[in-house]
Scaffold this motif. Structure first.
Motif, PDB file in Angstrom:
ATOM      1  N   ASN A 298       0.818  -1.224   0.000  1.00 31.08           N
ATOM      2  CA  ASN A 298       0.000   0.000   0.000  1.00 31.08           C
ATOM      3  C   ASN A 298       0.849   1.270   0.000  1.00 31.08           C
ATOM      4  O   ASN A 298       0.349   2.358   0.268  1.00 31.08           O
ATOM      5  N   GLU A 299       2.138   1.111  -0.294  1.00 27.47           N
ATOM      6  CA  GLU A 299       2.993   2.288  -0.413  1.00 27.47           C
ATOM      7  C   GLU A 299       2.590   3.074  -1.653  1.00 27.47           C
ATOM      8  O   GLU A 299       2.356   2.513  -2.724  1.00 27.47           O
ATOM      9  N   MET A 300       2.532   4.390  -1.522  1.00 26.31           N
ATOM     10  CA  MET A 300       2.082   5.249  -2.609  1.00 26.31           C
ATOM     11  C   MET A 300       3.169   6.267  -2.943  1.00 26.31           C
ATOM     12  O   MET A 300       3.719   6.904  -2.066  1.00 26.31           O
ATOM     13  N   ARG A 301       3.480   6.378  -4.237  1.00 25.79           N
ATOM     14  CA  ARG A 301       4.459   7.370  -4.688  1.00 25.79           C
ATOM     15  C   ARG A 301       3.733   8.339  -5.620  1.00 25.79           C
ATOM     16  O   ARG A 301       3.193   7.942  -6.657  1.00 25.79           O
ATOM     17  N   TYR A 302       3.744   9.611  -5.227  1.00 24.59           N
ATOM     18  CA  TYR A 302       2.938  10.634  -5.898  1.00 24.59           C
ATOM     19  C   TYR A 302       3.819  11.540  -6.748  1.00 24.59           C
ATOM     20  O   TYR A 302       4.950  11.872  -6.381  1.00 24.59           O
ATOM     21  N   THR A 303       3.270  11.925  -7.909  1.00 21.61           N
ATOM     22  CA  THR A 303       3.957  12.900  -8.746  1.00 21.61           C
ATOM     23  C   THR A 303       2.923  13.702  -9.516  1.00 21.61           C
ATOM     24  O   THR A 303       1.777  13.266  -9.703  1.00 21.61           O
ATOM     25  N   SER A 304       3.336  14.882  -9.945  1.00 19.18           N
ATOM     26  CA  SER A 304       2.424  15.774 -10.669  1.00 19.18           C
ATOM     27  C   SER A 304       3.205  16.508 -11.751  1.00 19.18           C
ATOM     28  O   SER A 304       4.397  16.803 -11.573  1.00 19.18           O
ATOM     29  N   LYS A 305       2.545  16.783 -12.880  1.00 19.35           N
ATOM     30  CA  LYS A 305       3.232  17.439 -14.000  1.00 19.35           C
ATOM     31  C   LYS A 305       2.293  18.405 -14.704  1.00 19.35           C
ATOM     32  O   LYS A 305       1.138  18.081 -14.977  1.00 19.35           O
ATOM     33  N   ASP A 306       2.819  19.595 -14.998  1.00 24.52           N
ATOM     34  CA  ASP A 306       2.074  20.584 -15.780  1.00 24.52           C
ATOM     35  C   ASP A 306       2.424  20.452 -17.253  1.00 24.52           C
ATOM     36  O   ASP A 306       3.587  20.220 -17.617  1.00 24.52           O
ATOM     37  N   ILE A 307       1.399  20.604 -18.110  1.00 26.13           N
ATOM     38  CA  ILE A 307       1.590  20.626 -19.563  1.00 26.13           C
ATOM     39  C   ILE A 307       1.167  22.020 -20.037  1.00 26.13           C
ATOM     40  O   ILE A 307       0.013  22.412 -19.853  1.00 26.13           O
ATOM     41  N   GLU A 308       2.078  22.768 -20.648  1.00 22.31           N
ATOM     42  CA  GLU A 308       1.800  24.143 -21.037  1.00 22.31           C
ATOM     43  C   GLU A 308       2.345  24.414 -22.437  1.00 22.31           C
ATOM     44  O   GLU A 308       3.432  23.950 -22.775  1.00 22.31           O
ATOM     45  N   ARG A 309       1.572  25.167 -23.202  1.00 25.95           N
ATOM     46  CA  ARG A 309       2.081  25.648 -24.490  1.00 25.95           C
ATOM     47  C   ARG A 309       1.419  26.982 -24.804  1.00 25.95           C
ATOM     48  O   ARG A 309       0.189  27.098 -24.799  1.00 25.95           O
TER      49      ARG A 309
END
Length: 488
Positions: A298-309
């Motif tokens: 149940n280990e959770m690894r979180y990430t987030s990314k913005d997409i911009e143009r």
């Protein structure tokens, strides 16, 4: 062994049993001839850096020795070293020599076994020793019991060296004796005689070994490198390397909630997980948030990314920045069973307009309109959308879908709903269809060779440093010799 000094009447009593011919009184330092029980001379008492007392017991190479005598020898005006005479319980001789904190353990050697190959080389067995230096010296101070008469004339020491071993040739008057010696560690002397303080090191000893066994170290490094290569090969051969997830996700479907992906299995060695995200942004942005969940822990690894143009036209020239494609890694993902939790949003994002539209057939269909008088029906199961440019066409479609031809009350009610209840503020489809989704693809990358390469490089570098360092060490050890093999 029990002797009373004829000069000061001090009792010199020790546990020795060998036949001594001379001793030095521990009180008055007179050298006593035992057979005559007379004093021959007063001898200076060895004090400086003398750490083994007469009678001290010690265990070297599993043999117990007694310290029977101590001699401090002098070369020139200010060079001194100490020799400790040892006897085992069988009466065999051994010696400990200490100079500038470096210790050598010596045993007598028969001259018959020594072969002189040249003026600078001698051989004992299969080992050749090189002449290091010749040192004339005298007895500066002495204490203890001796089975041979002490010779206070000049004695000549000639040392031959091979690594951490040596042969010492001692010539005094017409007598020549040979001794084989080997470096003995300071810690070994401490442990053997149970003492705490020993003279400090100065410089490099004549038979001091390099700090590590280079040949053994290189063998260990080579074996370690081979094991690392085999482990790396196994990790590469036993793992999967494929697209583990790929899906187009509508922003409207993950508004205020997370999408739970299907489970997927990763097998093999740990490796980075690459995530690719694409969204048709145009002078706007989108964001993807992704969590990798290990289903076992149940280990959770979180990430987030913005997409911009963004793009535009300024000063007679066009410009653009950003990209519709973005990539990011989740590092060191171990084998196991996983799934993703995914959420996403975009600039100017609005709720799904069909959710607040007029619902038909218990929510199987949704009806909305826009500010241009256009109407839309969506099948909420198949997501198919049908458009109507006229209100009456929409009305007839709804009446047919619900079998209301003979139900004037329902038709009258429908007129009121279409007129007032259908939301038109969303601007569908112009606003809702602009950049409606984000495409996500996840790939488990091959096992990285980066760490593997770093470890191998460090192993090789360490081996080279050891080899080169030993060369410099040996040169430094021979600096005090006039017969150095490293002289140009």
């Amino acid at each position: 062994m029990h002797y009373v000094c004829p000069v000061c009447k001090t009792d010199n009593n020790y546990e020795f049993t060998f036949p001594a011919v001379e001793y030095i009184c521990r009180s008055c330092s007179n050298l006593i001839d035992i057979s005559q029980n007379t004093s021959l001379k007063v001898v200076k008492k060895p004090i400086e850096n003398v750490v083994l007392e007469i009678g001290k017991k010690g265990l070297i190479n599993n043999i117990q020795y007694h310290v029977t005598g101590t001699i401090t020898r002098k070369y020139g005006t200010n060079v001194y070293w100490r020799e400790y005479y040892l006897k085992d319980e069988k009466g065999n001789d051994a010696f400990l020599s200490e100079s500038e904190g470096h210790w050598v353990f010596l045993l007598p050697q028969s001259p018959v076994n020594i072969k002189h190959k040249s003026s600078k080389l001698i051989q004992l067995g299969d080992t050749t020793y090189r002449w290091y230096e010749t040192t004339p010296c005298t007895i500066h101070a002495a204490a203890g019991f001796f089975e041979d008469k002490l010779n206070f004339n000049i004695a000549t020491y000639k040392e031959y060296v091979n690594g951490s071993r040596m042969i010492s040739q001692e010539q005094s008057d017409s007598s020549v004796e040979y001794f084989t010696g080997k470096h003995i560690a300071k810690s070994t002397v401490k442990k053997a005689f149970n003492i705490t303080d020993l003279p400090n090191y100065y410089g490099i000893g004549i038979v001091q070994p390099f700090y590590i066994n280079v040949r053994q170290a290189i063998n260990i490094l080579a074996l370690t490198a081979l094991l690392i290569c085999l482990i790396q090969l196994n990790l590469v051969m036993s793992r999967t390397n494929a697209n583990i997830f790929e899906q187009e996700i509508e922003f409207a479907s993950v508004t205020d909630k997370e999408l739970v992906s299907k489970s997927f299995e990763l097998s093999g060695g740990s490796a980075p997980l690459e995530v690719q995200a694409y969204s048709d942004v145009d002078n706007s942005w989108a964001n993807v948030s992704l969590s990798l969940v290990n289903e076992k822990t149940n280990e959770m690894r979180y990430t987030s990314k913005d997409i911009e143009r963004y793009s535009g036209f300024e000063g007679g020239e066009s410009w653009n920045e950003g990209s519709r494609n973005e990539e990011f890694n989740i590092c060191g993902v171990a084998p196991g069973k996983y799934h993703f939790l995914i959420s996403a949003e975009k600039e100017g994002g609005i709720p799904d307009p069909f959710k607040t539209g007029y619902q038909l057939n218990n929510g199987d269909f949704s009806v909305i309109g826009n500010d241009k008088g256009e109407f839309y029906i969506r099948n909420n199961k198949t997501k198919n959308i049908q458009s109507y440019s006229q209100r009456d066409m929409l009305k007839n479609e709804i009446i047919g879908m619900n079998n209301w031809l003979n139900q004037p009350k329902e038709i009258q009610k429908l007129d009121s709903i279409i007129t007032f209840a259908i939301p038109i503020e969303y601007g569908y489809p112009q606003k809702s269809e602009a950049n409606p989704s984000v495409r996500i693809k996840a790939i488990w990358q091959p096992v990285s060779f980066w760490n593997f390469g770093i470890v191998l490089t460090l192993l090789i570098a360490f081996g080279i440093i050891c080899h080169v360092g030993k060369g410099y060490f040996e040169k430094a050890k021979w600096n005090n010799s006039s017969n150095s093999p490293y002289q140009v």
